[in-house]
Design a protein around this motif. Structure first.
Motif, PDB file in Angstrom:
ATOM      1  N   MET A   1     -17.582  45.985  -1.894  1.00  0.00           N
ATOM      2  CA  MET A   1     -18.626  45.010  -2.039  1.00  0.00           C
ATOM      3  C   MET A   1     -18.023  43.615  -2.181  1.00  0.00           C
ATOM      4  O   MET A   1     -17.296  43.368  -3.106  1.00  0.00           O
ATOM      5  CB  MET A   1     -19.453  45.284  -3.286  1.00  0.00           C
ATOM      6  N   LEU A   2     -18.318  42.770  -1.246  1.00  0.00           N
ATOM      7  CA  LEU A   2     -17.815  41.406  -1.282  1.00  0.00           C
ATOM      8  C   LEU A   2     -18.962  40.426  -1.212  1.00  0.00           C
ATOM      9  O   LEU A   2     -19.985  40.696  -0.612  1.00  0.00           O
ATOM     10  CB  LEU A   2     -16.893  41.137  -0.097  1.00  0.00           C
ATOM     11  N   THR A   3     -18.762  39.296  -1.816  1.00  0.00           N
ATOM     12  CA  THR A   3     -19.696  38.199  -1.637  1.00  0.00           C
ATOM     13  C   THR A   3     -18.934  37.080  -0.961  1.00  0.00           C
ATOM     14  O   THR A   3     -17.728  36.961  -1.130  1.00  0.00           O
ATOM     15  CB  THR A   3     -20.258  37.715  -2.991  1.00  0.00           C
ATOM     16  N   GLU A   4     -19.611  36.271  -0.165  1.00  0.00           N
ATOM     17  CA  GLU A   4     -18.941  35.189   0.533  1.00  0.00           C
ATOM     18  C   GLU A   4     -19.506  33.855   0.091  1.00  0.00           C
ATOM     19  O   GLU A   4     -20.692  33.715  -0.114  1.00  0.00           O
ATOM     20  CB  GLU A   4     -19.111  35.341   2.044  1.00  0.00           C
ATOM     21  N   PHE A   5     -18.627  32.884  -0.074  1.00  0.00           N
ATOM     22  CA  PHE A   5     -19.032  31.518  -0.340  1.00  0.00           C
ATOM     23  C   PHE A   5     -17.967  30.606   0.248  1.00  0.00           C
ATOM     24  O   PHE A   5     -16.782  30.835   0.091  1.00  0.00           O
ATOM     25  CB  PHE A   5     -19.217  31.258  -1.834  1.00  0.00           C
ATOM     26  N   SER A   6     -18.389  29.623   0.992  1.00  0.00           N
ATOM     27  CA  SER A   6     -17.498  28.670   1.656  1.00  0.00           C
ATOM     28  C   SER A   6     -16.391  29.359   2.451  1.00  0.00           C
ATOM     29  O   SER A   6     -15.264  28.910   2.478  1.00  0.00           O
ATOM     30  CB  SER A   6     -16.877  27.723   0.625  1.00  0.00           C
ATOM     31  N   GLY A   7     -16.706  30.489   3.052  1.00  0.00           N
ATOM     32  CA  GLY A   7     -15.719  31.195   3.858  1.00  0.00           C
ATOM     33  C   GLY A   7     -14.693  31.963   3.049  1.00  0.00           C
ATOM     34  O   GLY A   7     -13.784  32.563   3.594  1.00  0.00           O
ATOM     35  N   VAL A   8     -14.781  31.949   1.734  1.00  0.00           N
ATOM     36  CA  VAL A   8     -13.833  32.658   0.875  1.00  0.00           C
ATOM     37  C   VAL A   8     -14.549  33.866   0.294  1.00  0.00           C
ATOM     38  O   VAL A   8     -15.689  33.780  -0.128  1.00  0.00           O
ATOM     39  CB  VAL A   8     -13.327  31.743  -0.268  1.00  0.00           C
ATOM     40  N   ARG A   9     -13.866  34.986   0.253  1.00  0.00           N
ATOM     41  CA  ARG A   9     -14.470  36.202  -0.288  1.00  0.00           C
ATOM     42  C   ARG A   9     -14.077  36.379  -1.740  1.00  0.00           C
ATOM     43  O   ARG A   9     -12.943  36.157  -2.119  1.00  0.00           O
ATOM     44  CB  ARG A   9     -13.997  37.417   0.502  1.00  0.00           C
ATOM     45  N   ALA A  10     -15.029  36.800  -2.535  1.00  0.00           N
ATOM     46  CA  ALA A  10     -14.769  37.078  -3.949  1.00  0.00           C
ATOM     47  C   ALA A  10     -14.989  38.562  -4.189  1.00  0.00           C
ATOM     48  O   ALA A  10     -15.995  39.104  -3.775  1.00  0.00           O
ATOM     49  CB  ALA A  10     -15.697  36.256  -4.825  1.00  0.00           C
ATOM     50  N   TYR A  11     -14.051  39.202  -4.852  1.00  0.00           N
ATOM     51  CA  TYR A  11     -14.140  40.634  -5.095  1.00  0.00           C
ATOM     52  C   TYR A  11     -15.004  40.933  -6.305  1.00  0.00           C
ATOM     53  O   TYR A  11     -15.015  40.196  -7.268  1.00  0.00           O
ATOM     54  CB  TYR A  11     -12.746  41.218  -5.330  1.00  0.00           C
ATOM     55  N   THR A  12     -15.680  42.047  -6.258  1.00  0.00           N
ATOM     56  CA  THR A  12     -16.438  42.505  -7.417  1.00  0.00           C
ATOM     57  C   THR A  12     -15.458  43.100  -8.418  1.00  0.00           C
ATOM     58  O   THR A  12     -14.321  43.414  -8.082  1.00  0.00           O
ATOM     59  CB  THR A  12     -17.461  43.580  -7.008  1.00  0.00           C
ATOM     60  N   PRO A  13     -15.869  43.257  -9.665  1.00  0.00           N
ATOM     61  CA  PRO A  13     -14.973  43.836 -10.672  1.00  0.00           C
ATOM     62  C   PRO A  13     -14.426  45.219 -10.286  1.00  0.00           C
ATOM     63  O   PRO A  13     -13.316  45.560 -10.679  1.00  0.00           O
ATOM     64  CB  PRO A  13     -15.863  43.928 -11.917  1.00  0.00           C
ATOM     65  N   LEU A  14     -15.165  45.976  -9.503  1.00  0.00           N
ATOM     66  CA  LEU A  14     -14.679  47.293  -9.079  1.00  0.00           C
ATOM     67  C   LEU A  14     -13.341  47.172  -8.359  1.00  0.00           C
ATOM     68  O   LEU A  14     -12.384  47.867  -8.663  1.00  0.00           O
ATOM     69  CB  LEU A  14     -15.700  47.964  -8.156  1.00  0.00           C
ATOM     70  N   TYR A  15     -13.253  46.256  -7.433  1.00  0.00           N
ATOM     71  CA  TYR A  15     -12.009  46.083  -6.685  1.00  0.00           C
ATOM     72  C   TYR A  15     -10.930  45.422  -7.525  1.00  0.00           C
ATOM     73  O   TYR A  15      -9.754  45.718  -7.348  1.00  0.00           O
ATOM     74  CB  TYR A  15     -12.257  45.294  -5.401  1.00  0.00           C
ATOM     75  N   GLU A  16     -11.313  44.557  -8.433  1.00  0.00           N
ATOM     76  CA  GLU A  16     -10.335  43.910  -9.303  1.00  0.00           C
ATOM     77  C   GLU A  16      -9.587  44.966 -10.123  1.00  0.00           C
ATOM     78  O   GLU A  16      -8.371  44.886 -10.256  1.00  0.00           O
ATOM     79  CB  GLU A  16     -11.004  42.910 -10.248  1.00  0.00           C
ATOM     80  N   GLU A  17     -10.317  45.928 -10.664  1.00  0.00           N
ATOM     81  CA  GLU A  17      -9.677  46.971 -11.464  1.00  0.00           C
ATOM     82  C   GLU A  17      -8.736  47.813 -10.603  1.00  0.00           C
ATOM     83  O   GLU A  17      -7.643  48.172 -11.035  1.00  0.00           O
ATOM     84  CB  GLU A  17     -10.726  47.852 -12.150  1.00  0.00           C
TER      85      GLU A  17
END
Length: 76
Positions: A1-17
Protein backbone atom coordinates in the motif's frame (compact mmCIF):
# COMPACT_ATOMS: atom_id res chain seq x y z
CA UNK A 1 0.00 0.00 0.00
CA UNK A 2 1.54 3.25 -1.14
CA UNK A 3 0.35 6.79 -1.21
CA UNK A 4 1.72 9.30 -3.69
CA UNK A 5 2.38 12.99 -3.25
CA UNK A 6 4.48 15.22 -5.51
CA UNK A 7 5.72 12.14 -7.35
CA UNK A 8 7.24 10.69 -4.16
CA UNK A 9 5.89 7.51 -2.62
CA UNK A 10 5.39 7.16 1.11
CA UNK A 11 5.26 3.71 2.67
CA UNK A 12 2.61 2.63 5.12
CA UNK A 13 3.75 1.43 8.55
CA UNK A 14 3.34 -2.18 7.38
CA UNK A 15 6.22 -1.83 4.94
CA UNK A 16 8.29 0.25 7.35
CA UNK A 17 8.29 -2.60 9.87
CA UNK A 18 9.26 -5.11 7.18
CA UNK A 19 12.04 -2.84 5.96
CA UNK A 20 13.35 -2.43 9.52
CA UNK A 21 13.38 -6.20 10.03
CA UNK A 22 15.19 -6.81 6.74
CA UNK A 23 17.78 -4.13 7.52
CA UNK A 24 18.38 -5.75 10.91
CA UNK A 25 18.96 -9.07 9.12
CA UNK A 26 21.69 -7.37 7.11
CA UNK A 27 19.93 -7.58 3.73
CA UNK A 28 21.01 -5.12 1.07
CA UNK A 29 18.76 -2.31 -0.13
CA UNK A 30 18.48 -4.10 -3.47
CA UNK A 31 17.34 -7.35 -1.86
CA UNK A 32 14.81 -5.57 0.36
CA UNK A 33 13.43 -3.65 -2.62
CA UNK A 34 12.86 -6.88 -4.53
CA UNK A 35 10.93 -8.35 -1.60
CA UNK A 36 8.81 -5.22 -1.13
CA UNK A 37 8.21 -4.81 -4.88
CA UNK A 38 6.69 -8.29 -4.99
CA UNK A 39 3.97 -6.98 -2.67
CA UNK A 40 3.20 -3.82 -4.66
CA UNK A 41 0.88 -3.20 -7.58
CA UNK A 42 3.37 -0.77 -9.10
CA UNK A 43 7.08 -1.43 -8.40
CA UNK A 44 9.31 1.29 -7.01
CA UNK A 45 12.70 2.07 -8.55
CA UNK A 46 15.95 1.30 -6.75
CA UNK A 47 16.86 5.00 -6.57
CA UNK A 48 13.50 5.96 -5.05
CA UNK A 49 13.72 3.11 -2.53
CA UNK A 50 17.30 3.98 -1.59
CA UNK A 51 16.30 7.65 -1.21
CA UNK A 52 13.44 6.65 1.09
CA UNK A 53 15.75 4.63 3.36
CA UNK A 54 18.50 7.25 3.41
CA UNK A 55 16.07 10.08 4.21
CA UNK A 56 14.08 8.31 6.92
CA UNK A 57 15.97 8.93 10.16
CA UNK A 58 14.94 5.67 11.81
CA UNK A 59 15.69 3.47 8.79
CA UNK A 60 18.96 5.29 8.17
CA UNK A 61 20.07 4.67 11.75
CA UNK A 62 19.11 0.98 11.65
CA UNK A 63 20.93 0.56 8.33
CA UNK A 64 24.04 2.17 9.77
CA UNK A 65 24.05 0.13 12.99
CA UNK A 66 23.39 -3.24 11.42
CA UNK A 67 25.65 -2.66 8.44
CA UNK A 68 28.52 -2.04 10.88
CA UNK A 69 27.64 -5.15 12.90
CA UNK A 70 27.26 -7.36 9.84
CA UNK A 71 30.56 -6.21 8.29
CA UNK A 72 32.61 -6.08 11.50
CA UNK A 73 34.43 -9.33 10.61
CA UNK A 74 35.57 -7.82 7.32
CA UNK A 75 36.81 -4.64 9.02
CA UNK A 76 39.09 -6.54 11.45
Amino acid sequence: MLTEFSGVRAYTPLYEEQIKDYLKMGLTISAIRKIINNQLDSPISYQAFKYHINHNDELKEIKSIYRDENTSIIKK
